[in-house]
Write an enzyme that holds these catalytic residues in place. Sequence first.
Site, PDB file in Angstrom:
ATOM      1  N   CYS A 249       0.840  -1.196   0.000  1.00 28.75           N
ATOM      2  CA  CYS A 249       0.000   0.000   0.000  1.00 28.75           C
ATOM      3  C   CYS A 249       0.884   1.259   0.000  1.00 28.75           C
ATOM      4  CB  CYS A 249      -0.993  -0.038   1.157  1.00 28.75           C
ATOM      5  SG  CYS A 249      -2.387   1.091   0.946  1.00 28.75           S
TER       6      CYS A 249
ATOM      7  N   HIS B 124      -3.717  -5.274   0.491  1.00 27.33           N
ATOM      8  CA  HIS B 124      -3.221  -5.719   1.796  1.00 27.33           C
ATOM      9  C   HIS B 124      -3.227  -7.242   1.886  1.00 27.33           C
ATOM     10  CE1 HIS B 124      -2.801  -1.835   3.793  1.00 27.33           C
ATOM     11  NE2 HIS B 124      -3.773  -1.458   2.982  1.00 27.33           N
TER      12      HIS B 124
ATOM     13  N   GLU C 132      -1.932  -9.026   4.090  1.00 23.04           N
ATOM     14  CA  GLU C 132      -1.944  -9.439   5.494  1.00 23.04           C
ATOM     15  C   GLU C 132      -3.348  -9.546   6.086  1.00 23.04           C
ATOM     16  OE1 GLU C 132      -1.707  -4.909   5.605  1.00 23.04           O
ATOM     17  OE2 GLU C 132      -1.077  -6.517   4.272  1.00 23.04           O
TER      18      GLU C 132
END
Length: 184
Positions: free
Chosen positions: A73, A161, A163
Amino acid sequence: MTRIVVVDNHGQFTHLEHRALRDLGVDTELIDNDTPPEEIDADGIVLSGGPDMDRIGHSPAYLDLDIPVLGICLGMQLMAAELGGRVGAGDYGGYADVTVSIEDESDPLIGSLAPETRVWASHADEVKELPDGFERTATSEVCNIEAMSDTDRNRYGVQWHPEVAHTEAGEEVFENFRDICAGD
């Protein structure tokens, strides 16, 4: 054992990046972005997301280290801006579940996700123009440059993202980066 540091750029998901690597058995540490570059002892760096470019600390200097870097990001945006690309406001801002088309099946970071994957996006700005040496490796209907790679310099970025649990193959992105850092 491969050692990867996660640079805290004050993003809301940074701890999840650290956890994802730890869960893969990586020797990982979450470090403040004010850590001097000469103090980093690692096989790779993750530049985390964050709220804005005004709070990136020494992150630009980490790009000069001779180890692989993954920007997530804001981390991807600062990589693009520092290396000669262009970042600007995106046409779509906010949170979204996005289908991303993988454009390079041979890309060591995200090629294994081809032909497409579902990801969680959370950003207002995006990379508008790639820096020299980078290739666009993924795109979507809401963001033209969803991922980029410069395999010669081992610099990689994803706008989404990996994660976050809503990203379907996020763990695979971290596995692939671990393998890049290990020289596999």
